[in-house]
Each structure stands twice: as structure tokens, then as C-alpha cells.
Design a protein around this motif. Structure first.
Motif, PDB file in Angstrom:
ATOM      1  N   ALA A 142       0.818  -1.215   0.000  1.00 36.73           N
ATOM      2  CA  ALA A 142       0.000   0.000   0.000  1.00 36.73           C
ATOM      3  C   ALA A 142       0.850   1.263   0.000  1.00 36.73           C
ATOM      4  N   ASN A 143       1.876   1.306   0.835  1.00 35.26           N
ATOM      5  CA  ASN A 143       2.682   2.523   0.954  1.00 35.26           C
ATOM      6  C   ASN A 143       3.534   2.798  -0.279  1.00 35.26           C
ATOM      7  N   PHE A 144       3.656   1.824  -1.184  1.00 34.77           N
ATOM      8  CA  PHE A 144       4.487   1.991  -2.376  1.00 34.77           C
ATOM      9  C   PHE A 144       3.658   2.111  -3.656  1.00 34.77           C
ATOM     10  N   LYS A 145       2.349   1.999  -3.550  1.00 33.67           N
ATOM     11  CA  LYS A 145       1.526   1.984  -4.762  1.00 33.67           C
ATOM     12  C   LYS A 145       1.649   3.276  -5.562  1.00 33.67           C
ATOM     13  N   LEU A 146       1.738   4.401  -4.868  1.00 27.49           N
ATOM     14  CA  LEU A 146       1.849   5.662  -5.597  1.00 27.49           C
ATOM     15  C   LEU A 146       3.146   5.744  -6.389  1.00 27.49           C
ATOM     16  N   TYR A 147       4.198   5.102  -5.900  1.00 25.96           N
ATOM     17  CA  TYR A 147       5.449   5.100  -6.660  1.00 25.96           C
ATOM     18  C   TYR A 147       5.318   4.221  -7.901  1.00 25.96           C
ATOM     19  N   GLY A 148       4.542   3.154  -7.795  1.00 25.25           N
ATOM     20  CA  GLY A 148       4.257   2.354  -8.977  1.00 25.25           C
ATOM     21  C   GLY A 148       3.442   3.127  -9.998  1.00 25.25           C
ATOM     22  N   LEU A 149       2.469   3.888  -9.503  1.00 23.71           N
ATOM     23  CA  LEU A 149       1.674   4.724 -10.407  1.00 23.71           C
ATOM     24  C   LEU A 149       2.532   5.829 -11.020  1.00 23.71           C
ATOM     25  N   ALA A 150       3.534   6.307 -10.270  1.00 25.14           N
ATOM     26  CA  ALA A 150       4.452   7.297 -10.830  1.00 25.14           C
ATOM     27  C   ALA A 150       5.209   6.706 -12.019  1.00 25.14           C
ATOM     28  N   GLY A 151       5.548   5.406 -11.917  1.00 24.36           N
ATOM     29  CA  GLY A 151       6.173   4.749 -13.053  1.00 24.36           C
ATOM     30  C   GLY A 151       5.251   4.722 -14.258  1.00 24.36           C
ATOM     31  N   TYR A 152       3.966   4.463 -14.017  1.00 24.67           N
ATOM     32  CA  TYR A 152       3.002   4.490 -15.108  1.00 24.67           C
ATOM     33  C   TYR A 152       2.903   5.895 -15.701  1.00 24.67           C
ATOM     34  N   ALA A 153       2.947   6.923 -14.844  1.00 23.33           N
ATOM     35  CA  ALA A 153       2.844   8.304 -15.321  1.00 23.33           C
ATOM     36  C   ALA A 153       4.018   8.693 -16.212  1.00 23.33           C
ATOM     37  N   LEU A 154       5.146   7.983 -16.082  1.00 22.90           N
ATOM     38  CA  LEU A 154       6.285   8.263 -16.959  1.00 22.90           C
ATOM     39  C   LEU A 154       5.917   8.109 -18.431  1.00 22.90           C
ATOM     40  N   THR A 155       4.965   7.238 -18.720  1.00 24.47           N
ATOM     41  CA  THR A 155       4.583   7.017 -20.114  1.00 24.47           C
ATOM     42  C   THR A 155       3.926   8.248 -20.723  1.00 24.47           C
ATOM     43  N   ALA A 156       3.393   9.143 -19.879  1.00 26.02           N
ATOM     44  CA  ALA A 156       2.750  10.360 -20.377  1.00 26.02           C
ATOM     45  C   ALA A 156       3.651  11.584 -20.287  1.00 26.02           C
ATOM     46  N   ASN A 210       1.846  11.144  -1.119  1.00 20.40           N
ATOM     47  CA  ASN A 210       1.767  10.070  -0.128  1.00 20.40           C
ATOM     48  C   ASN A 210       1.645  10.609   1.294  1.00 20.40           C
ATOM     49  N   LEU A 211       1.790  11.918   1.460  1.00 21.02           N
ATOM     50  CA  LEU A 211       1.613  12.534   2.773  1.00 21.02           C
ATOM     51  C   LEU A 211       0.121  12.708   3.054  1.00 21.02           C
ATOM     52  N   ARG A 212      -0.339  12.247   4.189  1.00 19.15           N
ATOM     53  CA  ARG A 212      -1.775  12.245   4.468  1.00 19.15           C
ATOM     54  C   ARG A 212      -2.366  13.653   4.529  1.00 19.15           C
ATOM     55  N   TRP A 213      -1.590  14.621   4.963  1.00 21.10           N
ATOM     56  CA  TRP A 213      -2.120  15.973   5.093  1.00 21.10           C
ATOM     57  C   TRP A 213      -2.130  16.742   3.775  1.00 21.10           C
ATOM     58  N   VAL A 222      -0.560  14.845 -13.769  1.00 15.08           N
ATOM     59  CA  VAL A 222      -0.936  13.481 -14.153  1.00 15.08           C
ATOM     60  C   VAL A 222      -1.099  12.558 -12.949  1.00 15.08           C
ATOM     61  N   LEU A 223      -0.134  12.554 -12.029  1.00 13.70           N
ATOM     62  CA  LEU A 223      -0.151  11.584 -10.936  1.00 13.70           C
ATOM     63  C   LEU A 223      -1.386  11.686 -10.043  1.00 13.70           C
ATOM     64  N   PRO A 224      -1.855  12.894  -9.674  1.00 10.86           N
ATOM     65  CA  PRO A 224      -3.093  12.956  -8.871  1.00 10.86           C
ATOM     66  C   PRO A 224      -4.293  12.321  -9.563  1.00 10.86           C
ATOM     67  N   LEU A 225      -4.317  12.340 -10.891  1.00  5.77           N
ATOM     68  CA  LEU A 225      -5.424  11.691 -11.610  1.00  5.77           C
ATOM     69  C   LEU A 225      -5.406  10.185 -11.383  1.00  5.77           C
ATOM     70  N   LEU A 226      -4.221   9.587 -11.392  1.00  5.13           N
ATOM     71  CA  LEU A 226      -4.113   8.156 -11.130  1.00  5.13           C
ATOM     72  C   LEU A 226      -4.546   7.835  -9.702  1.00  5.13           C
ATOM     73  N   MET A 227      -4.166   8.695  -8.780  1.00  7.52           N
ATOM     74  CA  MET A 227      -4.544   8.484  -7.383  1.00  7.52           C
ATOM     75  C   MET A 227      -6.043   8.615  -7.195  1.00  7.52           C
ATOM     76  N   LEU A 228      -6.647   9.623  -7.815  1.00 10.46           N
ATOM     77  CA  LEU A 228      -8.089   9.835  -7.682  1.00 10.46           C
ATOM     78  C   LEU A 228      -8.887   8.703  -8.315  1.00 10.46           C
ATOM     79  N   SER A 229      -8.444   8.238  -9.487  1.00 10.25           N
ATOM     80  CA  SER A 229      -9.232   7.231 -10.207  1.00 10.25           C
ATOM     81  C   SER A 229      -9.148   5.868  -9.539  1.00 10.25           C
ATOM     82  N   THR A 230      -7.950   5.454  -9.128  1.00  8.23           N
ATOM     83  CA  THR A 230      -7.801   4.116  -8.562  1.00  8.23           C
ATOM     84  C   THR A 230      -8.185   4.055  -7.092  1.00  8.23           C
TER      85      THR A 230
END
Length: 512
Positions: free
Chosen positions: A149-163, A346-349, A397-405
Motif C-alpha cells: 500500500a505505501n508503495f503503490k503511488l510510486y508504482g503509479l508514478a512509473g506508469y505516469a512516466l509514459t505520459a 503520499n503525505l496524508r495531510w 498526471v499523478l493525482p489523476l491516477l490516485m483519484l481514479s484508482t
């Protein structure tokens, strides 16, 4: 709030697999990097061959019109594959399907320069697009399924590299192969990275069992309606500007028939027990917002690559290798900027909606700055605009991945992947069509106005042999400025959507 815990299709479909997930470690990271490498290479293959198309056509004695079909057919099957690849990865297993896609993609890339004629090259590029388009959904699947869970956003960041990272490398690599090595390497550049990616995937991604029983309930009607619908729409959009849009019977047929087939496909998907697309998910506010905003962001990102490249080529006479530095100054820092943005989200605040608003504001400033360009601008004048995009692109781009998933249920993970990747592919095509149409319209407008003003000027020297060239250059400058203003308007509209549609999503956390 719902946390970001979307599993891959296998996890959603197999309780046994979901109950005993693979241990996160070096093998999983290696497999993820392997899939990421394959996806980046797939995107670069499309971009590089598009930029180097003039050299490829010259070497193979292919005309301009025929060359556009190479681009259109590759893009059509690539986007269509994104829609149906998630289902295939469930049925044939994630690792096996990914390896087959990379293998076919690599083999066709090796063979393309040896094509004996145009028809065989067109067929190979069409099939290569099919294989390459199947890879991006696999990257999102691996990131969401195997990362803690704590690393998922970094995985999504890898996906965002494609854009953000991939598109900026197209021009530099095309310039490198065309100027210093050989046009064949526009195709062959994929060989070594793909072989490395296959080895990493084979070792790092766990092997799931085959689920061939799913073939008994395969949605054949959806495939027969959806695949040609997407292909026809993509080809129509990419060929529309060249054939004068609705003045062409072919474009009318492609867009009309494609739209009708797409409507029939969506009606079929609504009632299917196992659809490719779950239309009911569009009722999720954050997912709908992410899909709409993704389309707009990709239009802007496509424009900030195409506008300076086109301007420098037409007004200053730059070759791709000379334009490369302004592309690299925004692309290479993405390798650092995206992980930093992921750490911030990834920071809760931290509210990712504010992160996206700031990112879109930076893109707006970049476009407004670009609207001030004159015929005196050279490569150095674009550097400041590119600096704004270093963080503007990943923050958009990255906040869109976070919001959608982060707003969907675990069992809907495969459908979210299909939605997101297909919209991403279609948005890139729409962006190309929109930018080309706007460029043509504004270029004609400014050319007409400049000629009218010239005709009304008693002091104009109409016998000057360089006058027509200077008029065209000035029309290109004014058109580029207009395009930048349009893109700034798109970015502002996307900022306003943030205040209305999405709801707060907190970063994922491991269960305690």
C-alpha cells in the motif's frame, strides 16, 4: 475514504491468489521495472518512427500519403489493444501474456526495415501496434497488484512516466538515429531494451494459472463491435486533417460508422455479465473526473511538445537533433520529479487535488509564456517554458491516477484499467487531430490576413522573391502563439473542474 487497494484482474478473479499475494521484494521490483521498460519502449517506438518518418519514407521510396497510413494504422490497433488486453491477461496469465506481447513487438520491429514492399510494412506496423498497445494496461496491473500500500503511488508514478517522460524522448532519439546512425534504428532501437525487459518480467512476475474456462463466456459481440469501432475512429481522426475532414467520403464513412459501432458496443457492454468496460463505473465522480481531465491534460502535453518542434523546424530550420535539448530538459528530470511528486501525494495531510491544481497552473504559465513568441525566438527562448513543465507535468498526471484508482472497489480493478488506458490512448489521438485541425485553420486565417494587409499597403515591394517565405514564417509564428493560448485555456478549464467534481482521496496505507 476508500484507499488505493485496487488489485490486478487475477487477484479480483481468483480468491486463492488474492489471499496469498507474492512477497514484495527484489523480484517484484525487477518485474515491475521490466514491464515499465517495455511500455516506455513501446511509446518511444511510435514517437520516434513518427518524427523520423521523412527519413524512413526517403529510404523506402514511400510517398507522404502512404507514410501517414503507417502512423494511423499503428495507432489504431495500439489503442484498440488497450481496451481488450486486461481481459486477455486474466485468461492467459499476466506474465505469459506480457511476454508474448513483448516478443511479438520485438520480432516485428526487427523485420520492419526488411519489408519487401509498402504493403508488407503496413501489415507489420499494424500488428506491431497491436502488440505494443497491449503493454500499458499490464504496467498498471502490476503496480496495483503487487506493490504494498505505501508503495503503490510510486508504482503509479512509473506508469505516469509514459505520459511525461516518454513523449519528450521521441524527437531526440529520432534525431540521433537519423543524423548519426541510420534510419533502420528507428525500428531497431527497441531490440536490446525489449530483451532486457523480457528477462526481467520472466524472473520477476509470478506465474498465474491459465483460466481458459473464461473463453466459454467470452464477449464476442463486444470484440466484433468495439475493436473495429476504435480502429475506425482513430484512423478517421488521424487522417482527417490531410483529407479535409468531412469533405472526404472516406473520413465521413470512418467517423460515422465508427461512432455507430461504438454506440452499439457501449449498449452491449451495459448488459453483459462480464463486459470489457463497466459503464456503471462512470457514476463514480472521481473516476469520471480523472478520465475527463486526463484527456484534457494529454492534449496540453501533446501540444507543448509539437508546438516548439514545429515552430523551430519551419521558422528557424531546425532538424530534430537540434530541437532535442529543449525536449530533454523537460523529459529527463521526470525521473526525479515523479518520485518526488509521489512522495508529496503520499503525505496524508496533502490533498492531491491541490497538487493537481498547482501542476495545471504551471502548465498554464508555460503556455502563456509561449504565446509571446516572435520570429526571433530560437531554441534558448523555450528553456524557461520547459522548466515550468518539469514539475507541472507530473503534478498534473499523478493525482489523476490516485483519484481514479482510489475511488473504486477492488473487484472493479480490471475495468478501471481498461477505462484509463483506452481513454489515454484515444486522448492522445484526439489531441493530434485537434492540434492539426487548429493549426491548419489558424494558419489559413493568418496567411489570408497577412496577404490582405500586404495588398492594402502601398509601400509593399511585391517583387521581393523572399516575401512569400517571410509571410509563411510570420503566419507560423502567429499560429503557434494562438495554439499556446488555446492550450492555456484548456488548462484553466481543467483547474475550474477541480473545484466542482472530485472528492478528497487519502493516500493508501498498509493495514494495521
Amino acid at each position: 475514504m476508500t484507499s488505493l487497494t485496487v488489485p490486478a484482474p487475477i487477484a479480483a478473479a481468483s480468491p486463492a491468489t488474492a489471499a496469498t499475494p507474492p512477497v514484495f521484494g527484489a523480484r517484484i521490483i525487477t518485474g515491475l521495472v521490466g514491464v515499465l521498460l517495455a511500455v516506455l519502449v513501446s511509446g518511444l517506438n511510435e514517437m520516434v518512427t513518427k518524427v523520423a518518418l521523412a527519413d524512413i519514407r526517403g529510404a523506402l521510396n514511400i510517398g507522404y500519403d502512404e507514410g501517414t497510413w503507417l502512423v494511423a494504422c499503428y495507432a489504431a490497433t495500439s489503442v484498440a489493444a488497450m481496451a481488450f488486453a486486461p481481459w486477455c491477461s486474466v485468461t492467459f496469465s499476466l506474465r505469459r501474456f506480457t511476454l508474448c506481447a513483448i516478443s511479438l513487438f520485438t520480432l516485428l520491429g526487427v523485420l520492419c526495415p526488411f519489408a519487401p514492399n509498402y504493403e508488407s510494412l503496413l501489415l507489420m506496423r499494424t500488428l506491431q501496434g497491436l502488440a505494443g498497445g497491449a503493454l500499458p494496461p499490464m504496467l498498471m496491473t502490476v503496480a496495483l497488484r503487487f506493490l504494498p500500500a505505501n508503495f503503490k503511488l510510486y508504482g503509479l508514478a512509473g506508469y505516469a512516466l509514459t505520459a511525461t517522460f516518454g513523449p519528450g524522448l521521441g524527437t531526440p532519439l529520432a534525431g540521433l538515429w537519423s543524423e548519426y546512425v541510420g534510419w533502420q534504428w528507428a525500428f531497431w532501437q527497441i531490440i536490446v531494451p525489449c530483451l532486457i525487459a523480457m528477462a526481467m518480467v520472466a524472473w520477476g512476475i509470478p506465474q498465474d494459472p491459465l483460466r481458459l474456462e473464461r473463453l466459454k463466456t467470452f464477449n464476442w459481440k463486444g470484440l466484433l463491435l468495439g475493436f473495429p469501432a476504435i480502429c475506425m475512429l482513430v484512423i478517421g481522426l488521424l487522417q482527417g486533417n490531410r483529407l479535409d475532414w468531412f469533405e472526404s467520403d472516406l473520413i465521413c464513412a470512418l467517423l460515422g460508422a465508427g461512432s455507430l459501432l461504438l454506440l452499439a458496443f457501449l449498449i452491449n457492454e451495459w448488459s453483459q455479465p462480464i463486459p470489457f468496460f463497466k459503464l456503471q463505473m462512470l457514476g463514480i465522480r472521481n473516476l469520471s473526473f480523472a478520465l475527463m481531465t486526463l484527456a484534457g491534460v494529454l492534449v496540453v502535453l501533446q501540444a507543448v511538445v509539437l508546438i516548439p518542434s514545429s515552430y523551430l523546424a519551419q521558422v528557424q530550420g531546425y532538424r530534430p537533433v537540434q530541437t532535442a535539448p529543449i525536449m530533454l530538459i523537460a523529459a529527463l528530470p521526470q525521473l526525479i520529479a515523479l518520485p518526488l511528486v509521489a512522495a508529496l501525494c503520499n503525505l496524508r495531510w496533502v490533498d492531491c487535488r491541490w497538487v493537481q491544481g498547482i501542476g495545471l497552473s504551471m502548465l498554464t504559465l508555460s503556455c502563456l509564456g509561449g504565446s509571446l513568441l516572435t520570429s526571433e525566438w530560437i531554441r534558448d527562448n523555450f528553456y524557461v517554458l520547459q522548466w515550468l513543465q518539469i514539475f507541472g507535468q507530473p503534478m498534473s498526471v499523478l493525482p489523476l491516477l490516485m483519484l481514479s484508482t482510489g475511488s473504486i472497489q477492488p473487484q472493479d480493478g480490471p475495468f478501471a484499467s481498461a477505462w484509463f488506458n483506452t481513454v489515454k490512448g484515444l486522448a492522445a489521438v484526439v489531441a493530434t487531430g485537434v492540434i492539426e485541425a487548429l493549426t491548419t485553420a489558424r494558419l489559413h486565417f493568418h496567411s489570408t490576413m497577412l496577404i490582405d494587409n500586404l495588398g492594402n499597403s502601398p509601400l509593399a515591394d511585391r517583387s521581393d522573391p523572399g516575401l512569400a517565405h517571410r509571410l509563411h514564417e510570420q503566419a507560423v509564428v502567429l499560429t503557434s502563439s494562438d495554439l499556446y493560448v488555446c492550450m492555456a485555456g484548456v488548462a484553466v478549464a481543467l483547474i475550474l473542474l477541480i473545484f466542482w467534481l472530485p472528492t478528497r482521496i487519502f493516500p493508501p496505507r498498509a493495514p494495521t
